[in-house]
Design a protein around this motif. Structure first.
Motif, short mmCIF file in Angstrom:
data_model
loop_
_atom_site.label_atom_id
_atom_site.label_comp_id
_atom_site.label_asym_id
_atom_site.label_seq_id
_atom_site.Cartn_x
_atom_site.Cartn_y
_atom_site.Cartn_z
N THR A 182 0.82 -1.21 0.00
CA THR A 182 0.00 0.00 0.00
C THR A 182 0.86 1.26 0.00
OG1 THR A 182 -1.77 -1.16 1.18
CG2 THR A 182 -1.82 1.24 1.21
N GLN A 183 1.94 1.25 0.76
CA GLN A 183 2.83 2.41 0.82
C GLN A 183 3.42 2.72 -0.55
OE1 GLN A 183 5.97 2.04 3.70
NE2 GLN A 183 6.87 4.02 3.24
N PHE A 184 3.85 1.68 -1.25
CA PHE A 184 4.44 1.86 -2.58
C PHE A 184 3.39 2.37 -3.57
CE2 PHE A 184 5.70 -0.03 -6.76
CZ PHE A 184 6.83 0.75 -6.97
N SER A 185 2.20 1.77 -3.56
CA SER A 185 1.16 2.19 -4.50
C SER A 185 0.69 3.62 -4.22
CB SER A 185 -0.04 1.23 -4.43
OG SER A 185 -0.69 1.31 -3.19
N THR A 186 0.61 3.99 -2.94
CA THR A 186 0.21 5.35 -2.58
C THR A 186 1.25 6.37 -3.04
OG1 THR A 186 -0.99 4.54 -0.64
CG2 THR A 186 -0.39 6.88 -0.67
N LYS A 187 2.51 6.01 -2.89
CA LYS A 187 3.60 6.89 -3.35
C LYS A 187 3.49 7.14 -4.86
CE LYS A 187 8.66 7.10 -3.71
NZ LYS A 187 9.92 6.40 -3.39
N LEU A 188 3.25 6.08 -5.62
CA LEU A 188 3.12 6.22 -7.07
C LEU A 188 1.91 7.08 -7.43
CD1 LEU A 188 3.89 2.57 -8.24
CD2 LEU A 188 5.38 4.57 -8.47
N THR A 189 0.80 6.84 -6.75
CA THR A 189 -0.42 7.60 -7.03
C THR A 189 -0.22 9.08 -6.76
OG1 THR A 189 -1.78 5.67 -6.48
CG2 THR A 189 -2.86 7.82 -6.48
N LYS A 190 0.47 9.41 -5.67
CA LYS A 190 0.73 10.82 -5.35
C LYS A 190 1.65 11.47 -6.38
CE LYS A 190 0.02 10.60 -0.34
NZ LYS A 190 0.65 10.75 1.01
N MET A 191 2.48 10.65 -7.02
CA MET A 191 3.36 11.17 -8.06
C MET A 191 2.63 11.32 -9.40
SD MET A 191 6.74 8.86 -7.18
CE MET A 191 7.51 9.17 -8.75
N GLY A 192 1.38 10.88 -9.43
CA GLY A 192 0.61 10.98 -10.66
C GLY A 192 0.82 9.81 -11.61
N VAL A 193 1.35 8.69 -11.09
CA VAL A 193 1.61 7.51 -11.92
C VAL A 193 0.37 6.62 -11.95
CG1 VAL A 193 3.04 5.46 -12.23
CG2 VAL A 193 4.06 7.57 -11.38
N ASN A 194 0.00 6.19 -13.14
CA ASN A 194 -1.14 5.28 -13.32
C ASN A 194 -0.71 3.86 -12.95
OD1 ASN A 194 -3.32 3.79 -14.14
ND2 ASN A 194 -3.34 4.51 -16.25
N ILE A 195 -1.36 3.27 -11.94
CA ILE A 195 -0.99 1.91 -11.52
C ILE A 195 -1.93 0.86 -12.09
CG2 ILE A 195 0.12 2.74 -9.41
CD1 ILE A 195 -2.34 1.69 -7.86
N GLY A 196 -2.85 1.29 -12.95
CA GLY A 196 -3.73 0.35 -13.62
C GLY A 196 -5.04 0.08 -12.91
N GLY A 197 -5.42 0.94 -11.98
CA GLY A 197 -6.67 0.76 -11.25
C GLY A 197 -6.48 0.96 -9.76
N THR A 198 -7.44 0.52 -8.99
CA THR A 198 -7.37 0.62 -7.54
C THR A 198 -6.51 -0.52 -7.00
OG1 THR A 198 -9.59 1.58 -7.46
CG2 THR A 198 -8.71 0.67 -5.39
N PHE A 199 -5.58 -0.18 -6.13
CA PHE A 199 -4.64 -1.18 -5.62
C PHE A 199 -5.33 -2.22 -4.75
CE2 PHE A 199 -1.45 -2.60 -2.43
CZ PHE A 199 -0.59 -3.24 -3.32
N ASN A 200 -5.08 -3.49 -5.05
CA ASN A 200 -5.59 -4.60 -4.26
C ASN A 200 -4.47 -5.12 -3.35
OD1 ASN A 200 -8.19 -4.68 -5.52
ND2 ASN A 200 -7.26 -5.70 -7.28
N GLN A 201 -4.67 -5.01 -2.06
CA GLN A 201 -3.66 -5.45 -1.11
C GLN A 201 -3.49 -6.97 -1.17
OE1 GLN A 201 -3.80 -3.74 2.89
NE2 GLN A 201 -5.41 -2.36 2.21
N ILE A 202 -2.34 -7.41 -0.70
CA ILE A 202 -2.04 -8.83 -0.69
C ILE A 202 -3.00 -9.57 0.25
CG2 ILE A 202 -0.36 -8.61 1.18
CD1 ILE A 202 1.25 -10.85 -0.12
N LYS A 203 -3.42 -10.76 -0.17
CA LYS A 203 -4.11 -11.70 0.70
C LYS A 203 -3.11 -12.80 1.04
CE LYS A 203 -8.70 -11.04 -1.33
NZ LYS A 203 -9.81 -11.69 -2.08
N LYS A 204 -2.77 -12.90 2.30
CA LYS A 204 -1.81 -13.93 2.70
C LYS A 204 -2.53 -15.28 2.75
CE LYS A 204 1.27 -10.73 5.06
NZ LYS A 204 2.04 -10.41 6.28
N ARG A 205 -2.03 -16.20 1.92
CA ARG A 205 -2.74 -17.45 1.71
C ARG A 205 -1.90 -18.67 2.06
NH1 ARG A 205 -4.25 -14.52 -3.85
NH2 ARG A 205 -6.45 -14.09 -3.50
N LYS A 206 -2.60 -19.70 2.51
CA LYS A 206 -1.96 -20.99 2.72
C LYS A 206 -2.96 -22.08 2.33
CE LYS A 206 0.10 -24.08 6.16
NZ LYS A 206 0.52 -24.25 7.57
#
Length: 276
Positions: free
Chosen positions: A241-265
């Motif tokens: 989330t921190q990385f995606s927020t940084k990109l968004t604030k810079m005006g970079v298109n990340i391809g949509g709304t960021f989906n956080q990781i789901k930790k799976r087993k």
């Protein structure tokens, strides 16, 4: 400007901003600031307006140039890729690459770029597809999930879907006994036809799971007919989330709304065909 190629080391191209030539030119930070010199002031009658306006305009121009320079400075360390080159030399989900979008690739499938917004969901599908391909290569008869959890919660599924593999999409249809349902992308049961031969599955994904290496070794060397295999997905790989927020604030298109990781087993029981 750093433009990636297939020869660029992975650590320099894990994330890349992909665009066409004209768009990339807008992010070129090598251009020098052009200062506007109010030389005409000496040829204009020395009234207040004629004296101040050229200087004011010059100061504004310089200020705008400086702000643009500072904006571009943020992009200086972001790797960039030319869209036509990347489309020809790397792999992408359907409808990609798109112009002016930020992508990332997983270390274990470093030729596959995914939009930052959907990175974790799609990377998990890639790993699941690798698991299915490994089972098929080893002569599996059936794979059935015996335990599943997401973010520490035991889950069940009742979905149909598709997952990407190197041989094409694999169709999923889930069968489960759990009461709790949740939307995700994995299949609780797979059935395979009897193969003509079995082979070792070669993929970097195997290194992510000790049980994958074990099952390959004992299946090929000892011909086991049943085993259990784990599938874990918990490494954010720096895409959070921190990385995606940084990109968004810079005006970079990340391809949509960021989906956080789901930790799976997930734990699958794998039954194999007898080796002739």
């Amino acid at each position: 400007m750093k433009i990636i190629t297939v020869d660029t080391p992975l650590h320099q191209r894990r994330t890349v901003f992909i665009a066409d030539v004209s768009t990339l030119a807008k992010y070129d930070n090598t251009k020098k600031i052009k200062f506007t010199t109010p030389y005409k002031i000496l040829k204009i009658p020395l009234d207040f307006t004629a004296l101040v306006m050229p200087i004011a305009i010059s100061v504004v121009d310089v200020g705008i140039d400086l702000l643009e320079k500072l904006r571009l400075k943020k992009f200086e360390n972001i790797a960039k890729g030319e869209i036509d080159y990347c489309a020809e030399n790397f792999n992408f989900p359907a409808q990609h690459p798109a112009n002016g979008v930020m992508y990332a690739c997983p270390d274990y499938q470093s030729d596959f770029y995914i939009p930052i917004a959907n990175f974790h969901d799609y990377t998990f599908q890639l790993k699941m597809s690798a698991f299915v391909e490994m089972c098929a290569s080893l002569g599996a008869k059936k794979c059935s999930v015996i335990y599943a959890e997401e973010n520490g919660k035991e889950i069940s599924l009742n979905v149909k879907g598709n997952g990407p593999t190197t041989s094409g999409d694999v169709s999923f249809e889930n069968k489960t006994k759990y009461k709790y349902t949740n939307e995700t992308s994995f299949n609780s049961e797979y059935d395979f036809p009897k193969p003509k031969e079995i082979n070792e599955f070669v993929s970097k994904w195997v290194k992510t799971e000790p049980s994958w290496s074990t099952i390959q070794r004992i299946r090929i060397n000892n011909g086991i007919t049943k085993s259990r295999v784990e599938i874990n997905y918990s490494d954010e790989m720096g895409i959070d989330t921190q990385f995606s927020t940084k990109l968004t604030k810079m005006g970079v298109n990340i391809g949509g709304t960021f989906n956080q990781i789901k930790k799976r087993k997930y734990v699958y029981e794998v039954e194999f065909w007898e080796i002739d």
